[in-house]
Motif scaffolding. Structure first.
Motif, PDB file in Angstrom:
ATOM      1  N   THR A   1      16.739  -2.020 -11.272  1.00 36.77           N
ATOM      2  CA  THR A   1      16.380  -3.021 -12.452  1.00 36.77           C
ATOM      3  C   THR A   1      16.696  -4.281 -12.004  1.00 36.77           C
ATOM      4  OG1 THR A   1      16.849  -3.471 -14.802  1.00 36.77           O
ATOM      5  CG2 THR A   1      18.828  -2.728 -13.549  1.00 36.77           C
ATOM      6  N   ALA A   2      15.755  -5.123 -12.943  1.00 32.47           N
ATOM      7  CA  ALA A   2      16.240  -6.643 -12.432  1.00 32.47           C
ATOM      8  C   ALA A   2      17.162  -7.056 -13.451  1.00 32.47           C
ATOM      9  CB  ALA A   2      14.864  -7.557 -12.807  1.00 32.47           C
TER      10      ALA A   2
ATOM     11  N   ARG B   1      10.797  -3.365 -10.417  1.00 35.21           N
ATOM     12  CA  ARG B   1      11.264  -3.787  -8.812  1.00 35.21           C
ATOM     13  C   ARG B   1      10.337  -2.948  -7.879  1.00 35.21           C
ATOM     14  NH1 ARG B   1      17.672  -4.836  -8.108  1.00 35.21           N
ATOM     15  NH2 ARG B   1      16.946  -5.079  -5.919  1.00 35.21           N
TER      16      ARG B   1
ATOM     17  N   SER C   1      11.185  -2.221  -5.230  1.00 34.27           N
ATOM     18  CA  SER C   1      12.074  -0.911  -4.502  1.00 34.27           C
ATOM     19  C   SER C   1      11.888   0.124  -5.167  1.00 34.27           C
ATOM     20  CB  SER C   1      13.430  -1.595  -4.072  1.00 34.27           C
ATOM     21  OG  SER C   1      14.183  -2.011  -5.389  1.00 34.27           O
ATOM     22  N   ASN C   2      11.775   0.352  -6.409  1.00 30.61           N
ATOM     23  CA  ASN C   2      11.884   1.537  -7.339  1.00 30.61           C
ATOM     24  C   ASN C   2      10.648   2.226  -7.323  1.00 30.61           C
ATOM     25  OD1 ASN C   2      12.704   3.187  -9.392  1.00 30.61           O
ATOM     26  ND2 ASN C   2      13.302   1.555 -10.692  1.00 30.61           N
TER      27      ASN C   2
ATOM     28  N   ASP D   1      14.075  -9.235  -4.046  1.00 27.48           N
ATOM     29  CA  ASP D   1      13.295  -8.122  -4.222  1.00 27.48           C
ATOM     30  C   ASP D   1      12.314  -8.653  -4.921  1.00 27.48           C
ATOM     31  OD1 ASP D   1      12.403  -5.753  -3.948  1.00 27.48           O
ATOM     32  OD2 ASP D   1      13.831  -4.687  -5.166  1.00 27.48           O
ATOM     33  N   ASP D   2      10.921  -7.840  -4.425  1.00 23.04           N
ATOM     34  CA  ASP D   2       9.659  -8.163  -5.019  1.00 23.04           C
ATOM     35  C   ASP D   2       9.657  -7.507  -6.261  1.00 23.04           C
ATOM     36  OD1 ASP D   2       9.211  -9.524  -2.859  1.00 23.04           O
ATOM     37  OD2 ASP D   2       7.969  -7.868  -1.958  1.00 23.04           O
ATOM     38  N   VAL D   3       8.870  -7.641  -7.374  1.00 23.98           N
ATOM     39  CA  VAL D   3       8.219  -7.241  -8.623  1.00 23.98           C
ATOM     40  C   VAL D   3       6.907  -6.738  -8.617  1.00 23.98           C
ATOM     41  CG1 VAL D   3      10.497  -8.025  -9.610  1.00 23.98           C
ATOM     42  CG2 VAL D   3       8.416  -9.046  -9.866  1.00 23.98           C
TER      43      VAL D   3
END
Length: 580
Positions: A245-246, A338, A340-341, A370-372
Motif C-alpha cells: 500500500t501507498a 502499487r 509491486s502488488n 515504487d511505481d503505481v
C-alpha cells in the motif's frame, strides 16, 4: 470422519490468563478443551487415575467420599518436584487419551487445548499444530491467586515459583500473548493473532469467471466510529507487511475516528467481519472534492488481513462498494495500486477493473521508490430504492447506527406486530444496545457501566436479537461439551417467544457445531414467568445438579450460585464423551 481440526495448544504458567484467552478463542469459533478440567475428571472417585494416586501418595490424599483432596495433594506435590513428577506420570496419559477422543469427535474447524503442562505432558508432539503461550508479570500472578482463588500470599508464591520460567515456554511458542495490561488489550492481542492465522469455516464457491474460490462466513456492514480500533488494526497490519500500500506511516485510532466522522453523504466505510472480528475494510469517497466536474467518479481503498485474502472477503467488500456507488450516482470507480502488488492487481482485474496507465516513482517510502498503476471500472448508476423502514427505537437508548444492521440473518417473527427479527453476534460497538436491553430486567435494575458490559463481552460470546418492537441478548460459552447460558434477556418480556425463539435457536446451532451435548440455562430465581414458560416451550426442563451426568455436573456447579436455578435440554441423543 471429517477433516481433522486445526489444533492450537494454549499454555502458560499459573494465573497468567490462559482461561481468558481460551474463552476469547471460543468466542471466535474454536472448540475449547480445558485439559486441566479433564485432569479433574480423570481423577474422579473410582477412576483408574484416582486409584493410582491413592496408591502412590497414600490414603491421606483421599476425602471420606473417595474423592481426591486437591488441597492436601497440592501441598505435597508443589513442595516436592519428585512428587509432582510422579503425579504427572499418572495423570498425563489419561488426560491425553481423553483429549484425543475430544478432538476426534469435534465438528469444529479449530480446537484449542488449554493445558498448563502442554509441553511436559507430550501433547505438543502428539496433538498440536501450533502453540500459543500466555505470559504475565509475577506480581500479577500472585495477585490473581490471592484475590481470585483465595490462596494465602505464601501459598501463591509457592505455586508461582514451583513452575519453570515463563521465558522457556515463550521461546518454544508460535504465538506469545503478553497479559500485563487491561482486559481489552489482551483481547485485541488474541484477535490479532487469530486473524494472522486466518482460521475459519471455509467452503468452495464458483466465482463469476468460472474459477473456484475458498470462502468463509463473512459479514459485510457499514462501519461506524466505534469500529475505529478494528479498522486501524487491519490497515496497520497491511502497512507493516510492506510493499502493498501507498499509505504510510501507520495510523492511530484517533486519526481513524476523525476520518470516519468526516465521511460525507456519498462516502462510506465497509467492514468485513468473521465471527464478530474485523478482518477487512474498504472505503469509497468522491475522487475530487474540489470540483463538480468529477462528481461521477469515486475512489476506493481496500485493506484485508493477510490470511483472509483469497477467501471471498475482498470480493464481498467490492460487490458492496459497487452497489453503493451505483445507488449514489457514481459512474466510475478508480484507484491507484502499487506496481509491486501483483496479487491485488490480478484480483481487481477479475472483479472487472482495467489498468489504464502507470506513474513511475510515484511513491517513496523509507528511501525506496515504487511505481503505481491506475485502475478503473465503469458502473451503471441506479435510482436508489426507497430505504427500508428503520429499526424501531422501542428498545430505549439504542443508537440508530448500532441498531440498524443490514448484514445479519433475518428470521421471520411469529407475531406480525414484532416484524422480522435480526440475530447476530454482539460487537464492541453494541455496548449501549446491550445495556438498553438489560435495563429493567431482574438482574440489572439500572444499566451496567460501559466497562462492565465490555468485560462481559470479553468473557463469553454474546448474541443480539433486534426487531421493530423489542430486542434480546444472550451470553453463553461452551465448557467441556456443555452449553452454559448465564445471560438471557428479552425486552419487553412479552416478546420472549417472538424475539427469544430465533435467538435461542441460533446459539443452540452454534453450540451443536462445537459438539456440545447439553444446554443448561442458569436463570435468576426472580426471572419473569414468561421466561420460564418460554424455555419450557423450547424443550428445557428444570433439573437439580444431582440429576446431571458427572461431567455436566462439574461444569454446572461452577455456574450455579445462590438465587439461581437450572433448566436443561439435551442437544445430542448420543453423548460425545463416553467412558474410555
Amino acid at each position: 470422519m471429517g477433516k481433522r481440526p486445526y489444533v492450537i495448544g494454549l499454555t502458560g504458567n499459573i494465573a497468567t490468563g490462559k482461561s481468558v484467552v481460551g474463552r476469547t478463542l471460543s468466542r471466535l469459533g474454536a472448540e475449547h478443551i480445558d485439559a486441566d478440567r479433564l485432569a479433574h475428571q480423570v481423577m474422579a472417585p473410582g477412576t483408574p487415575a484416582c486409584k493410582e494416586i491413592a496408591a502412590a501418595f497414600g490414603a491421606q490424599v483421599l476425602q471420606p467420599d473417595g474423592a481426591i483432596d486437591r488441597r492436601r495433594l497440592g501441598a505435597i506435590v508443589f513442595s516436592d518436584p519428585e512428587a509432582l513428577s510422579r503425579l504427572e506420570a499418572i495423570v498425563h496419559p489419561h488426560v491425553i487419551a481423553r483429549t484425543r477422543q475430544r478432538i476426534a469427535t469435534s465438528s469444529a474447524p479449530e480446537v484449542v487445548i488449554e493445558a498448563i503442562k502442554l509441553f511436559e505432558s507430550g501433547m505438543v508432539r502428539s496433538l498440536c499444530d501450533a502453540v500459543w503461550v500466555v505470559t504475565a508479570p509475577r506480581e500479577a500472578q500472585i495477585r490473581r491467586l490471592t484475590e481470585g482463588r483465595g490462596l494465602s500470599y505464601d501459598e501463591a508464591v509457592l505455586r508461582v515459583d514451583a513452575q519453570p520460567p515463563q521465558e522457556e515456554k515463550a521461546a518454544r511458542a508460535d504465538v506469545v500473548i503478553a497479559n500485563g495490561g487491561p482486559l481489552e488489550a489482551l483481547t485485541r492481542q488474541v484477535e490479532r493473532a487469530w486473524a494472522e492465522i486466518g482460521r475459519g469455516d471455509l467452503a468452495q464457491v464458483q466465482t463469476s469467471d468460472g474459477k473456484r474460490e475458498r470462502t468463509m462466513d463473512v459479514t459485510i456492514r457499514r462501519g461506524t466510529v466505534r469500529d475505529a480500533q478494528g479498522v486501524v488494526d487491519v490497515i496497520n497490519s497491511v502497512i507493516e507487511e510492506g510493499g502493498l500500500t501507498a499509505l504510510y506511516p501507520t495510523l492511530t485510532v484517533e486519526q481513524e475516528e476523525a476520518y470516519i466522522q468526516g465521511l460525507g453523504p456519498r462516502s462510506a466505510l465497509y467492514i468485513a467481519e468473521v465471527r464478530g472480528m474485523t478482518v477487512g475494510v474498504q472505503s469509497i469517497e468522491p475522487f475530487d472534492a474540489y470540483t463538480r466536474a468529477t462528481d461521477h467518479v469515486a475512489s476506493i481503498g481496500t485493506f484485508i488481513y493477510r490470511n483472509y485474502r483469497g477467501q471471498g472477503t475482498g470480493r464481498r467488500l467490492t460487490q458492496e462498494i459497487v452497489r453503493f456507488a451505483r445507488e449514489h450516482g457514481y459512474e466510475k470507480i478508480v484507484f491507484f495500486i502499487r506496481a509491486s502488488n501483483s496479487g491485488a492487481q490480478a484480483f481487481y482485474r477479475r472483479m472487472g477493473f482495467v489498468p489504464k496507465m502507470m506513474l513511475e516513482r510515484q511513491i517513496k517510502i523509507e528511501g525506496r521508490y515504487d511505481d503505481v498503476v491506475w485502475m478503473e471500472m465503469f458502473v451503471t448508476p441506479e435510482v436508489k430504492a426507497p430505504a427500508a423502514p428503520p429499526v424501531s427505537q422501542a428498545v430505549p437508548e439504542v443508537p440508530p447506527a448500532a441498531a440498524a444492521v443490514s448484514s445479519a440473518r433475518a428470521v421471520p417473527a411469529v407475531d406480525p406486530t414484532v416484524g422480522a427479527v435480526t440475530v447476530r453476534r454482539a460487537r464492541r460497538g453494541d455496548i449501549h444496545v446491550l445495556a438498553a436491553i438489560m435495563k429493567g430486567t431482574m438482574r440489572w435494575r439500572s444499566p451496567p457501566a460501559e466497562q462492565e458490559v465490555l468485560e462481559m463481552l470479553f468473557d463469553k460470546g454474546y448474541w443480539l436479537a433486534i426487531s421493530r418492537q423489542g430486542g434480546g441478548l444472550t451470553g453463553w460459552r461452551a465448557e467441556n461439551l456443555v452449553m452454559c447460558i448465564d445471560d438471557f434477556c428479552v425486552y419487553p418480556s412479552r416478546y420472549y417467544a417472538e424475539v427469544g425463539g430465533p435467538l435461542l435457536e441460533t446459539v443452540e446451532t452454534e453450540a451443536k457445531a462445537l459438539s456440545c451435548e447439553v444446554a443448561i440455562a442458569f436463570l435468576e430465581a426472580e426471572i419473569a414467568p414468561e421466561a420460564i414458560r418460554f424455555f419450557e416451550s423450547q424443550g428445557y426442563e428444570r433439573q437439580e445438579v444431582r440429576q446431571l451426568f458427572s461431567v455436566w455436573r462439574e461444569v454446572a456447579q461452577e455456574f450455579l450460585s445462590d438465587g439461581r436455578f437450572m433448566m436443561v435440554k439435551k442437544l445430542r441423543e448420543r453423548r460425545v464423551m463416553r467412558p474410555l
